[in-house]
Design an enzyme around this catalytic site. Structure first.
Site, PDB file in Angstrom:
ATOM      1  N   ASP A 126      -8.551 -44.400 -19.866  1.00  0.00           N
ATOM      2  CA  ASP A 126      -9.157 -45.651 -20.316  1.00  0.00           C
ATOM      3  C   ASP A 126      -9.759 -45.393 -21.698  1.00  0.00           C
ATOM      4  O   ASP A 126      -9.058 -44.945 -22.593  1.00  0.00           O
ATOM      5  CB  ASP A 126     -10.182 -46.140 -19.290  1.00  0.00           C
ATOM      6  CG  ASP A 126     -10.521 -47.614 -19.459  1.00  0.00           C
ATOM      7  OD1 ASP A 126      -9.950 -48.268 -20.350  1.00  0.00           O
ATOM      8  OD2 ASP A 126     -11.365 -48.123 -18.714  1.00  0.00           O
ATOM      9  N   ARG A 139      -8.209 -49.795 -31.260  1.00  0.00           N
ATOM     10  CA  ARG A 139      -9.618 -49.938 -30.885  1.00  0.00           C
ATOM     11  C   ARG A 139     -10.484 -48.890 -31.572  1.00  0.00           C
ATOM     12  O   ARG A 139     -11.090 -48.036 -30.920  1.00  0.00           O
ATOM     13  CB  ARG A 139      -9.811 -49.862 -29.372  1.00  0.00           C
ATOM     14  CG  ARG A 139      -9.115 -50.968 -28.615  1.00  0.00           C
ATOM     15  CD  ARG A 139      -9.475 -50.928 -27.134  1.00  0.00           C
ATOM     16  NE  ARG A 139      -8.759 -51.940 -26.369  1.00  0.00           N
ATOM     17  CZ  ARG A 139      -8.842 -52.105 -25.067  1.00  0.00           C
ATOM     18  NH1 ARG A 139      -9.628 -51.319 -24.354  1.00  0.00           N
ATOM     19  NH2 ARG A 139      -8.169 -53.055 -24.449  1.00  0.00           N
TER      20      ARG A 139
END
Length: 437
Positions: free
Chosen positions: A256, A313
């Site tokens: 993640d 990100r």
């Protein structure tokens, strides 16, 4: 103010760790009232985490609340000591909650081959998710196995805590730091290998072809305030995505985020970290529907960090006033790359004097990605040593995602800001774990 810093690469020939009194450009850092980095605090004006009372972590800990740990069990025990009085936890060597491998977490009867057989698109289809499956089904046994891992690898960090690695080789391998609902935390000088989800879930309804979804961030800042993340190396380490297998035609995703700041978290500074070889790296705000928690919060400063081998990100922002300056973004030749700055709902991103090193074939236009209508400031950034107006280039090459300039605020909580031309040399040699002692 002078800061005591240990530069591992520069002083490799020295015995031990020598405290060098340096007046470094923007060295984040820490007040130099002590040579013990465990008692150093965030400098005044050093990003959003210096707002108000600032961030002191466990710097005022009494001797009986200073712990040196060498195993994951010792680490969690030190975190679990009762009370919110300041504490310092010194990590010596690498602590590893998954040393016995994924098999140690498997629920009785769990069989991955049976899971693949039952939920393959040919057998199960792509229209129905796996919720509601009974406890003795392959999905139920997967969920039970995942719960076993969850209990072991998460470490809840209390308020008024400093966690710091001792020397150059301290770290956490496969654990997840949960900074949740607390105030005043410092994490420094650790090499943190991202947790590997042993039991990702297949979701047939995620996109048109289904997808594997994983849990566990390396560091999760959830609803917490005054958090300083400094001089750490966060990486996929031994398990880069390129080594992960494919099932049902999709990557068996076991990672993640490296650092997520979510659910009303506020006043966070991440400085002089090295983020390496990861996909979904740094998320600020995790849901478009979280305005009740996030509006007016998620104030984060990112400065003098190295983002090397990162796909996306870096960061992706919702809601927050996020100051991103003097970071170095390195995209390798042939590396998968999507974007660096993600502009999300109600975000106010201010990106200034960063440096990008991009290979041939990667346009500066790709550094920005629009998810929602939100203005940003992106000025005085350099690409391959030359100034580039990132918004103008993006809008010219990707007109379908036109971005508006002007974040609507100006950062004031900064220490020394370096020339973007000098950023690669400064950051590449000073960011990451092993640089303080």
């Amino acid at each position: 103010m002078n800061t005591y810093v240990c530069h591992a690469r520069v002083t490799a020939s020295l015995v031990g760790c020598t405290a060098l009194v340096l007046a470094l450009t923007g060295t984040t850092a820490a007040q130099a009232h002590t040579r013990d980095p465990g008692r150093q605090t965030l400098a005044a004006g050093d990003g959003w985490a210096s707002e108000g009372a600032g961030t002191t972590g466990g710097s005022a800990a009494t001797a009986d609340r200073v712990y040196t740990v060498a195993t994951w069990a010792e680490f969690r025990a030190a975190l679990a000591v009762a009370g919110t009085a300041p504490r310092i936890i010194k990590v010596r060597g690498t602590v590893d909650p998954v040393a016995e491998g994924c098999a140690a977490f498997q629920a009785p009867g769990y069989d991955f081959a049976a899971y693949l057989e039952k939920y393959s698109p040919e057998s199960w289809g792509l229209d129905t998710d796996l919720s509601g499956e009974p406890a003795d089904s392959p999905e139920g046994l997967r969920a039970a196995s995942a719960a076993n891992q969850d209990k072991v690898i998460k470490a809840n960090v209390p308020a008024n805590t400093t966690i710091i690695g001792v020397g150059e080789n301290a770290g956490i391998r496969g654990g997840s730091l949960q900074i949740k609902g607390v105030d005043n935390v410092i994490v420094r000088n650790l090499t943190i290998e991202a947790p590997l989800d042993c039991f990702p879930q297949w979701d047939p309804t995620d996109t048109a072809t289904g997808a594997w979804n994983s849990e566990y961030d390396a560091v999760a800042v959830h609803g917490s305030t005054h958090v300083w993340i400094d001089h750490n190396t966060l990486t996929d380490g031994r398990y880069p995505d390129s080594t992960l297998p494919t099932y049902f035609g999709e990557v068996y995703q076991q990672h993640d985020g490296l650092l997520d700041v979510v659910r009303g978290a506020n006043y966070v500074t991440a400085s002089w970290n090295s983020f390496q070889d990861h996909d979904k790296t740094l998320l600020i705000g995790n849901s478009d529907s979280a305005a009740a928690d996030d509006a007016g919060k998620l104030k984060v400063t990112l400065h003098h960090n190295l983002f090397d081998g990162i796909v996306e990100r870096a960061p992706r922002v919702r809601f927050g006033q996020v100051d991103v300056y003097n970071n170095h973004f390195v995209v390798g030749e042939g590396q998968s790359y999507s974007y660096s700055f993600g502009v999300g709902i109600s975000s106010q991103l201010y990106a200034e004097k960063n440096a990008f090193s991009l290979p041939d074939g990667i346009s500066p236009a790709k550094t920005l990605k629009k998810w929602s209508e939100a203005p940003l400031t992106a000025q005085k950034n350099y690409v391959n040593g030359a100034p580039v107006d990132l918004i103008a280039v993006h809008n010219a090459e990707i007109p379908a995602e036109t971005l508006q300039s002007g974040a609507g605020w100006t950062p004031t909580l900064r220490t020394k800001v370096d020339s973007p031309r000098a950023v690669p040399g400064i950051v590449d040699h000073r960011a990451g774990a092993g640089e303080i002692c």
